[in-house]
Design an enzyme around this catalytic site. Sequence first.
Site, PDB file in Angstrom:
ATOM      1  N   HIS A 101       0.842  -1.194   0.179  1.00 43.55           N
ATOM      2  CA  HIS A 101      -0.112   0.162   0.183  1.00 43.55           C
ATOM      3  C   HIS A 101       0.954   1.341  -0.055  1.00 43.55           C
ATOM      4  O   HIS A 101       1.409   1.651   1.005  1.00 43.55           O
ATOM      5  CB  HIS A 101      -0.999  -0.091   1.255  1.00 43.55           C
ATOM      6  CG  HIS A 101      -2.022   1.111   1.287  1.00 43.55           C
ATOM      7  ND1 HIS A 101      -3.339   0.916   1.490  1.00 43.55           N
ATOM      8  CD2 HIS A 101      -1.723   2.488   0.898  1.00 43.55           C
ATOM      9  CE1 HIS A 101      -3.814   1.994   1.486  1.00 43.55           C
ATOM     10  NE2 HIS A 101      -2.989   2.858   1.001  1.00 43.55           N
TER      11      HIS A 101
ATOM     12  N   HIS B 299     -10.660   0.860   1.390  1.00 40.18           N
ATOM     13  CA  HIS B 299     -10.653   1.745   2.660  1.00 40.18           C
ATOM     14  C   HIS B 299     -11.856   1.730   3.305  1.00 40.18           C
ATOM     15  O   HIS B 299     -12.975   2.173   2.942  1.00 40.18           O
ATOM     16  CB  HIS B 299     -10.447   3.392   1.986  1.00 40.18           C
ATOM     17  CG  HIS B 299     -10.064   4.285   3.078  1.00 40.18           C
ATOM     18  ND1 HIS B 299      -9.075   4.996   3.161  1.00 40.18           N
ATOM     19  CD2 HIS B 299     -10.978   4.750   4.069  1.00 40.18           C
ATOM     20  CE1 HIS B 299      -9.185   5.900   4.129  1.00 40.18           C
ATOM     21  NE2 HIS B 299     -10.371   5.807   4.739  1.00 40.18           N
TER      22      HIS B 299
ATOM     23  N   HIS C  27       1.712   5.258  -1.510  1.00 42.31           N
ATOM     24  CA  HIS C  27       1.532   6.355  -2.419  1.00 42.31           C
ATOM     25  C   HIS C  27       2.585   6.952  -2.957  1.00 42.31           C
ATOM     26  O   HIS C  27       3.479   7.318  -2.224  1.00 42.31           O
ATOM     27  CB  HIS C  27       0.525   7.512  -1.761  1.00 42.31           C
ATOM     28  CG  HIS C  27      -0.855   7.120  -1.093  1.00 42.31           C
ATOM     29  ND1 HIS C  27      -1.899   7.296  -1.941  1.00 42.31           N
ATOM     30  CD2 HIS C  27      -1.026   6.276   0.000  1.00 42.31           C
ATOM     31  CE1 HIS C  27      -3.208   6.597  -1.116  1.00 42.31           C
ATOM     32  NE2 HIS C  27      -2.365   6.108  -0.223  1.00 42.31           N
TER      33      HIS C  27
ATOM     34  N   HIS D  79      -5.132  -0.971   5.767  1.00 48.22           N
ATOM     35  CA  HIS D  79      -4.421   0.070   6.812  1.00 48.22           C
ATOM     36  C   HIS D  79      -5.587  -0.063   7.974  1.00 48.22           C
ATOM     37  O   HIS D  79      -6.069   0.800   8.406  1.00 48.22           O
ATOM     38  CB  HIS D  79      -4.405   1.362   6.395  1.00 48.22           C
ATOM     39  CG  HIS D  79      -5.470   2.079   5.738  1.00 48.22           C
ATOM     40  ND1 HIS D  79      -6.750   2.076   5.880  1.00 48.22           N
ATOM     41  CD2 HIS D  79      -5.348   2.904   4.347  1.00 48.22           C
ATOM     42  CE1 HIS D  79      -7.462   2.564   4.805  1.00 48.22           C
ATOM     43  NE2 HIS D  79      -6.470   3.141   4.044  1.00 48.22           N
TER      44      HIS D  79
ATOM     45  N   ASP E  58       0.946   2.550   3.651  1.00 48.27           N
ATOM     46  CA  ASP E  58       0.247   3.524   3.427  1.00 48.27           C
ATOM     47  C   ASP E  58       0.803   5.017   3.438  1.00 48.27           C
ATOM     48  O   ASP E  58       0.209   6.096   3.954  1.00 48.27           O
ATOM     49  CB  ASP E  58      -1.039   3.830   4.324  1.00 48.27           C
ATOM     50  CG  ASP E  58      -2.158   4.622   3.834  1.00 48.27           C
ATOM     51  OD1 ASP E  58      -2.204   4.993   2.766  1.00 48.27           O
ATOM     52  OD2 ASP E  58      -2.801   5.332   4.720  1.00 48.27           O
TER      53      ASP E  58
ATOM     54  N   LYS F 159      -8.997  -0.163  -6.267  1.00 49.55           N
ATOM     55  CA  LYS F 159      -8.982   0.378  -4.597  1.00 49.55           C
ATOM     56  C   LYS F 159     -10.355   0.851  -4.775  1.00 49.55           C
ATOM     57  O   LYS F 159     -10.813   1.772  -5.466  1.00 49.55           O
ATOM     58  CB  LYS F 159      -7.940   1.293  -4.872  1.00 49.55           C
ATOM     59  CG  LYS F 159      -8.129   2.247  -3.416  1.00 49.55           C
ATOM     60  CD  LYS F 159      -7.936   1.052  -2.170  1.00 49.55           C
ATOM     61  CE  LYS F 159      -7.770   1.744  -0.765  1.00 49.55           C
ATOM     62  NZ  LYS F 159      -6.600   2.510  -0.486  1.00 49.55           N
TER      63      LYS F 159
END
Length: 344
Positions: free
Chosen positions: A14, A136, A16, A174, A248, A99
């Site tokens: 995970h 999420h 970004h 997460h 994350d 996602k």
Amino acid sequence: MTDTLTITRPDDWHLHVRDGAALEAVVPHSARQFGRALIMPNLRPPVTTARQALDYRDRIRAAVPAGVDFEPVMSLYLTDRLPPAEIALAAEAGVKALKLYPAGATTNSDAGVTDIRKTYKTLEAMQKHGLLLLIHGEVTDPTIDLFDREAVFIDRVMIPLRSDFPELKVVFEHLTTKEGAQYVRDAGGPHTAATITAHHLLYNRNAIFTGGIRPHYYCLPVLKRETHRVALVEAATSGSDRFFLGTDSAPHAAHLKEHALGCAGCYTALTAIELYAEAFDNAGALDKLEGFASFHGPDFYGLPRHADTVTLRREAWTVPETVPYGDAVLKPLRGGETLNWKLQ
């Protein structure tokens, strides 16, 4: 006391990395530690087609330092209107997952799903083609307290979803709560797994407020009570293959984190594996780190484990206070502070 720890090269499930100059600044931080990373698709505009995902993958690969073996694993952004026909194209292109962001739940989620039932045709195609659904897991109902949104999501969304799509592989991203850990462990079924971040293993919500507002500890889902942190540590260090590493890590320029409306996200990619080592060491469970970091993720995704290793040494060192981030600077979590494990 163990002073060195060698484990199979880990993966980050995970991550970004943004785009443009920001991407070029942060990709090397992950590439020095991990063999692969599952890349989040919440750009502006979001990554919703196989073609966009492949183009994004090329930009990430171009930012990997020469001689470093690091492979981005791509995902698409699920929307209410993503056509089921795109799923076959995504599978053919090597995209591994979609996602699900509930609309308005977090950064760049305004194009997210407003009602999961609107996506059922696409979910059927995903189940058919073997693509994973990454969730999420928070409701966005304004009547639900911010700290209760994960637990409510389990009842309102996860349980019906698992009943309707029993063969769909789902990653509850997460995790932040005792309820989430218990659900994945006991009730989610063999096709349900979860990622856990280093910051949710190390900190509770007091970290956001100790000595004043500390914006670099603000993330979504937000840090929870100590009882929840303890439950996450127990899950991560249990040896269960339903839990694996997902940082994350979410880079935001320091001035935007320290803004009156500060961005949500902790930047942990600079020292991710060292932070996880600290969390597992604190729990007396360093022997469980390799499974969590290196085995459970690729096994769940149906990918091979890496053949090479990384070594961590017990060594006190100071994390840089800032690192370059395009035209701005980025403040990593624990910047200017001491870590006791260091990647060799």
